[in-house]
Write a protein that holds these residues in place. Structure first.
Motif, PDB file in Angstrom:
ATOM      1  N   SER A 250      11.082   3.836  -8.877  1.00 52.19           N
ATOM      2  CA  SER A 250      10.998   5.238  -8.469  1.00 52.19           C
ATOM      3  C   SER A 250      10.396   6.067  -9.599  1.00 52.19           C
ATOM      4  CB  SER A 250      12.392   5.770  -8.138  1.00 52.19           C
ATOM      5  OG  SER A 250      12.959   5.025  -7.085  1.00 52.19           O
ATOM      6  N   PRO A 251       9.910   7.267  -9.279  1.00 54.78           N
ATOM      7  CA  PRO A 251       9.377   8.138 -10.333  1.00 54.78           C
ATOM      8  C   PRO A 251      10.459   8.505 -11.342  1.00 54.78           C
ATOM      9  CG  PRO A 251       8.735   8.956  -8.183  1.00 54.78           C
ATOM     10  CD  PRO A 251       9.703   7.851  -7.953  1.00 54.78           C
TER      11      PRO A 251
ATOM     12  N   ASN B  65       6.590  12.234  -1.050  1.00 51.87           N
ATOM     13  CA  ASN B  65       5.540  11.675  -1.900  1.00 51.87           C
ATOM     14  C   ASN B  65       6.038  10.409  -2.594  1.00 51.87           C
ATOM     15  OD1 ASN B  65       3.881  13.768  -1.214  1.00 51.87           O
ATOM     16  ND2 ASN B  65       4.480  15.022  -2.946  1.00 51.87           N
ATOM     17  N   ALA B  66       5.342   9.966  -3.614  1.00 48.89           N
ATOM     18  CA  ALA B  66       5.686   8.791  -4.426  1.00 48.89           C
ATOM     19  C   ALA B  66       5.602   7.513  -3.621  1.00 48.89           C
ATOM     20  CB  ALA B  66       7.073   8.944  -5.056  1.00 48.89           C
ATOM     21  N   ARG B  67       4.627   7.427  -2.725  1.00 55.20           N
ATOM     22  CA  ARG B  67       4.484   6.210  -1.924  1.00 55.20           C
ATOM     23  C   ARG B  67       4.022   5.031  -2.764  1.00 55.20           C
ATOM     24  NH1 ARG B  67       5.421   6.890   3.354  1.00 55.20           N
ATOM     25  NH2 ARG B  67       5.122   8.974   4.201  1.00 55.20           N
TER      26      ARG B  67
ATOM     27  N   GLN C 155       9.836  13.906 -10.298  1.00 54.11           N
ATOM     28  CA  GLN C 155       8.922  14.202  -9.213  1.00 54.11           C
ATOM     29  C   GLN C 155       9.623  14.103  -7.860  1.00 54.11           C
ATOM     30  OE1 GLN C 155       8.340  12.000 -11.664  1.00 54.11           O
ATOM     31  NE2 GLN C 155       6.236  12.086 -12.356  1.00 54.11           N
ATOM     32  N   ARG C 156       9.035  14.744  -6.874  1.00 57.39           N
ATOM     33  CA  ARG C 156       9.572  14.741  -5.529  1.00 57.39           C
ATOM     34  C   ARG C 156       9.409  13.353  -4.915  1.00 57.39           C
ATOM     35  NH1 ARG C 156      10.184  18.503  -1.284  1.00 57.39           N
ATOM     36  NH2 ARG C 156       9.653  17.634   0.746  1.00 57.39           N
ATOM     37  N   THR C 157      10.451  12.877  -4.236  1.00 61.55           N
ATOM     38  CA  THR C 157      10.372  11.543  -3.636  1.00 61.55           C
ATOM     39  C   THR C 157      10.565  11.549  -2.129  1.00 61.55           C
ATOM     40  OG1 THR C 157      12.735  11.189  -4.030  1.00 61.55           O
ATOM     41  CG2 THR C 157      11.197  10.391  -5.712  1.00 61.55           C
ATOM     42  N   HIS C 158      10.906  12.688  -1.565  1.00 61.31           N
ATOM     43  CA  HIS C 158      11.175  12.711  -0.131  1.00 61.31           C
ATOM     44  C   HIS C 158       9.920  12.391   0.664  1.00 61.31           C
ATOM     45  CE1 HIS C 158      13.187  13.728   3.577  1.00 61.31           C
ATOM     46  NE2 HIS C 158      12.204  14.549   3.892  1.00 61.31           N
TER      47      HIS C 158
ATOM     48  N   ARG D   5      15.755   4.082 -12.839  1.00 57.98           N
ATOM     49  CA  ARG D   5      14.557   4.459 -12.090  1.00 57.98           C
ATOM     50  C   ARG D   5      13.446   3.419 -12.271  1.00 57.98           C
ATOM     51  NH1 ARG D   5      15.614   8.173  -8.303  1.00 57.98           N
ATOM     52  NH2 ARG D   5      13.576   9.123  -8.465  1.00 57.98           N
TER      53      ARG D   5
ATOM     54  N   CYS E 214       4.925   4.421  -5.797  1.00 58.59           N
ATOM     55  CA  CYS E 214       6.081   3.911  -6.523  1.00 58.59           C
ATOM     56  C   CYS E 214       7.007   3.134  -5.588  1.00 58.59           C
ATOM     57  CB  CYS E 214       6.870   5.047  -7.168  1.00 58.59           C
ATOM     58  SG  CYS E 214       6.020   5.792  -8.538  1.00 58.59           S
ATOM     59  N   ARG E 215       7.209   3.674  -4.402  1.00 60.85           N
ATOM     60  CA  ARG E 215       8.108   3.035  -3.442  1.00 60.85           C
ATOM     61  C   ARG E 215       7.276   2.152  -2.519  1.00 60.85           C
ATOM     62  NH1 ARG E 215      10.494   7.228  -0.080  1.00 60.85           N
ATOM     63  NH2 ARG E 215       8.425   8.118  -0.203  1.00 60.85           N
TER      64      ARG E 215
END
Length: 116
Positions: A96-97, A106-108, A101-104, A91, A110-111
């Motif tokens: 990635s988180p 959120n997590a912009r 955590q949710r990545t679908h 990860r 990180c990505r």
């Protein structure tokens, strides 16, 4: 400005508050250092003598892992995770988180490749 262990301390703050600005020193360790040196909690940074400042630097350098040493240790841990290819290491490599955590949607941050 006063620099102790790479942290910039403001002259108008109390010693107990200003010393928590140093990486690796929290409120509890700040109280311990102040107590061992016999420095009052309400005294401000600008009221410290050069001898007291030297004592603070010496005690923090000897007894506590701070600033560069702390960051070097964190980086070594991450490199170890990556080298053994565990979940957290993969990860970290992907950016990635790590902690479920949710990545679908959120997590912009990180990505970084996804921008609209």
């Amino acid at each position: 400005m006063l620099y102790i262990s790479g942290a910039r301390l403001v002259y108008d703050e109390q010693v107990r508050i200003a010393s928590t600005k140093i990486d690796g020193i929290g409120p509890k360790k700040a109280i311990q250092v102040r107590y061992r040196l016999g420095i009052s909690g309400n005294i401000k940074i600008k009221e410290l003598t050069k001898y007291q400042i030297g004592q603070i630097e010496e005690m923090i350098g000897q007894d506590h892992v701070v600033h560069w040493e702390l960051k070097r240790g964190e980086r070594a841990d991450i490199e170890r995770f990556i080298s053994i290819s565990c979940y957290r290491g993969i990860r970290h490599q992907d950016g990635s988180p790590l902690r479920g955590q949710r990545t679908h949607t959120n997590a912009r941050t990180c990505r970084k490749q996804i921008r609209k």
